[in-house]
Scaffold this active site. Structure first.
Site, PDB file in Angstrom:
ATOM      1  N   ASN A   9       1.969   5.264  -1.721  1.00 42.08           N
ATOM      2  CA  ASN A   9       1.514   6.579  -1.298  1.00 42.08           C
ATOM      3  C   ASN A   9       0.338   6.973  -2.230  1.00 42.08           C
ATOM      4  O   ASN A   9       0.328   7.246  -3.488  1.00 42.08           O
ATOM      5  CB  ASN A   9       2.707   7.610  -2.027  1.00 42.08           C
ATOM      6  CG  ASN A   9       2.555   8.906  -1.754  1.00 42.08           C
ATOM      7  OD1 ASN A   9       1.610   9.458  -1.059  1.00 42.08           O
ATOM      8  ND2 ASN A   9       3.401   9.751  -2.374  1.00 42.08           N
ATOM      9  N   LYS A  11      -1.237   9.657  -2.072  1.00 43.00           N
ATOM     10  CA  LYS A  11      -1.445  11.119  -2.354  1.00 43.00           C
ATOM     11  C   LYS A  11      -2.832  11.425  -1.896  1.00 43.00           C
ATOM     12  O   LYS A  11      -3.608  11.055  -1.004  1.00 43.00           O
ATOM     13  CB  LYS A  11      -1.141  11.304  -3.623  1.00 43.00           C
ATOM     14  CG  LYS A  11       0.131  10.929  -3.945  1.00 43.00           C
ATOM     15  CD  LYS A  11       0.917  11.412  -5.314  1.00 43.00           C
ATOM     16  CE  LYS A  11       2.408  10.831  -5.628  1.00 43.00           C
ATOM     17  NZ  LYS A  11       3.000  11.258  -6.831  1.00 43.00           N
ATOM     18  N   HIS A  97       8.163  14.846   0.962  1.00 39.69           N
ATOM     19  CA  HIS A  97       8.027  14.384  -0.854  1.00 39.69           C
ATOM     20  C   HIS A  97       8.247  15.582  -1.675  1.00 39.69           C
ATOM     21  O   HIS A  97       7.826  16.766  -1.139  1.00 39.69           O
ATOM     22  CB  HIS A  97       6.700  13.913  -0.877  1.00 39.69           C
ATOM     23  CG  HIS A  97       6.246  13.259  -2.088  1.00 39.69           C
ATOM     24  ND1 HIS A  97       6.050  14.084  -3.208  1.00 39.69           N
ATOM     25  CD2 HIS A  97       6.196  11.926  -2.358  1.00 39.69           C
ATOM     26  CE1 HIS A  97       5.829  13.164  -4.191  1.00 39.69           C
ATOM     27  NE2 HIS A  97       5.890  11.803  -3.621  1.00 39.69           N
ATOM     28  N   GLU A  99       6.531  16.802  -3.822  1.00 43.04           N
ATOM     29  CA  GLU A  99       5.007  17.650  -4.013  1.00 43.04           C
ATOM     30  C   GLU A  99       5.012  18.633  -2.637  1.00 43.04           C
ATOM     31  O   GLU A  99       4.718  19.654  -3.050  1.00 43.04           O
ATOM     32  CB  GLU A  99       3.982  16.587  -4.093  1.00 43.04           C
ATOM     33  CG  GLU A  99       4.045  15.994  -5.459  1.00 43.04           C
ATOM     34  CD  GLU A  99       3.261  14.571  -5.649  1.00 43.04           C
ATOM     35  OE1 GLU A  99       2.612  14.207  -4.676  1.00 43.04           O
ATOM     36  OE2 GLU A  99       3.717  13.905  -6.457  1.00 43.04           O
ATOM     37  N   GLU A 169      13.442   9.454  -5.126  1.00 43.33           N
ATOM     38  CA  GLU A 169      12.460   9.862  -6.070  1.00 43.33           C
ATOM     39  C   GLU A 169      12.846  10.878  -6.990  1.00 43.33           C
ATOM     40  O   GLU A 169      12.799  12.129  -6.621  1.00 43.33           O
ATOM     41  CB  GLU A 169      11.140  10.140  -5.502  1.00 43.33           C
ATOM     42  CG  GLU A 169      10.441   8.942  -4.400  1.00 43.33           C
ATOM     43  CD  GLU A 169       9.189   9.231  -4.416  1.00 43.33           C
ATOM     44  OE1 GLU A 169       8.501   8.339  -4.736  1.00 43.33           O
ATOM     45  OE2 GLU A 169       8.542  10.217  -3.926  1.00 43.33           O
ATOM     46  N   GLY A 175       5.099  10.150 -11.557  1.00 37.69           N
ATOM     47  CA  GLY A 175       3.838  10.528 -12.093  1.00 37.69           C
ATOM     48  C   GLY A 175       3.931  10.735 -13.624  1.00 37.69           C
ATOM     49  O   GLY A 175       3.053  11.298 -14.256  1.00 37.69           O
ATOM     50  N   SER A 215       7.357   6.281 -11.143  1.00 34.27           N
ATOM     51  CA  SER A 215       6.602   5.431 -12.009  1.00 34.27           C
ATOM     52  C   SER A 215       7.027   3.938 -11.878  1.00 34.27           C
ATOM     53  O   SER A 215       7.162   3.089 -12.879  1.00 34.27           O
ATOM     54  CB  SER A 215       6.682   5.953 -13.369  1.00 34.27           C
ATOM     55  OG  SER A 215       6.319   6.914 -13.631  1.00 34.27           O
TER      56      SER A 215
HETATM   57  P1  PGA Z   1       4.449   7.631  -9.197  1.00 32.98           P
HETATM   58  O1  PGA Z   1       4.515   8.308  -7.531  1.00 32.98           O
HETATM   59  O2  PGA Z   1       4.803   6.099  -8.722  1.00 32.98           O
HETATM   60  O3  PGA Z   1       2.739   7.808  -9.448  1.00 32.98           O
HETATM   61  O4  PGA Z   1       5.407   8.137 -10.066  1.00 32.98           O
HETATM   62  C1  PGA Z   1       5.622   8.040  -6.589  1.00 32.98           C
HETATM   63  C2  PGA Z   1       5.759   9.090  -5.661  1.00 32.98           C
HETATM   64  O5  PGA Z   1       5.520  10.327  -5.676  1.00 32.98           O
HETATM   65  O6  PGA Z   1       5.898   8.768  -4.459  1.00 32.98           O
END
Ligand code: PGA
Length: 253
Positions: A9, A11, A97, A99, A169, A175, A215
């Site tokens: 991803n 983003k 997601h 976000e 998640e 993140g 992460s």
């Molecule tokens: P990350 O993000 O691996 O940077 O924690 C995962 C995601 O949001 O899909």
């Protein structure tokens, strides 16, 4: 065996040169994808043609979208419809997601429409769910995630639900560098599978790939993916580093 999936991803990161360099670097590394394993790249929509071109002829590697609009067309300036993604060969679309739920107010009800839109073009929704820190601290994460799944997916028939990939998640791990322990991941993945088993029966639930996100990196992927109900990962930050994501692909079971 269920599909095991490493999904990147990206983003809202990288300019076009950086995107191309990342894909070139990644594809120059040894990647071992068996028949039941897939690598999926959810890139910014503008790079879908570039990524598709780079992945042409690669087995079990796919380009995905990070979101789509729920309607097929119309006066929705700035949006991209699922049939448009289908028309450029996209077969997977990430939906819900955290976000998007947080910054774009995507509700469970809206996600019902988006899931339907993606299934209507014969593509795979990668449906994200997961709890915020306060819910985890209160110990009610199972009920929280179950509600997200019931509200957005339980209208689907048996032959539709097996086309959906789940990405669990925990928001507190996205993140942040904080990863759920492999035991925590296994526990809630098994719970999620039991939620599907109760509704659709165990044989159907056993076909659904459930990815872990939050992460994931080269150093922890193997341990997390080795859990029986973890079928790979949805990877943000580490998917922007070729050597990291290559190792994550190679950690699939
Ligand atoms: P990350 O993000 O691996 O940077 O924690 C995962 C995601 O949001 O899909």
């Amino acid at each position: 065996m269920r599909k095991q999936i490493a999904a990147a991803n990206w983003k809202m990161n990288l300019n076009q040169n950086e995107a191309e360099t990342l894909l070139n670097e990644l594809l120059s590394l040894p990647l071992s994808l068996q028949a039941h394993q897939e690598a999926i790249f959810a890139v910014p929509a503008i790079y879908i043609p570039l990524a598709t071109h780079k992945l042409t002829g690669k087995t079990n590697m796919y380009v995905a979208a990070q979101n789509c609009h729920q309607k097929d067309n119309g006066a929705y300036t700035g949006e991209i419809a699922a049939p448009m993604f289908a028309s450029v060969g996209v077969k997977h679309i990430v939906l819900g997601h955290s976000e998007r739920r947080e910054y774009f107010a995507e509700s469970d009800a809206l996600l019902v429409e988006k899931v339907n839109a993606v299934l209507a073009i014969n593509s795979t929704p990668i449906f994200c769910c997961g709890e915020p820190l306060a819910i985890r601290e209160a110990g009610t994460q199972n009920a929280f995630v179950e509600t997200q799944i019931k509200n957005s997916l339980f209208h689907l028939a048996e032959d539709q639900i097996t086309k959906v990939v789940i990405a669990y998640e925990p928001i507190w791990a996205i993140g942040t560098g904080k990863t759920a322990s492999s035991e925590q991941a296994q526990e809630i993945h098994a719970y999620i599978r039991s939620v599907f088993a109760t509704k659709y029966g165990q044989p159907v639930a056993d076909q659904i790939s459930i990815l872990y996100g939050g992460s994931v990196k080269a150093a922890n992927a193997k341990e997390i993916f080795s859990q029986p109900d973890v079928d790979g990962g949805l990877v943000g930050g580490a998917s922007l580093v070729a050597t990291e994501f290559a190792a994550i692909i190679n950690a699939l079971k």
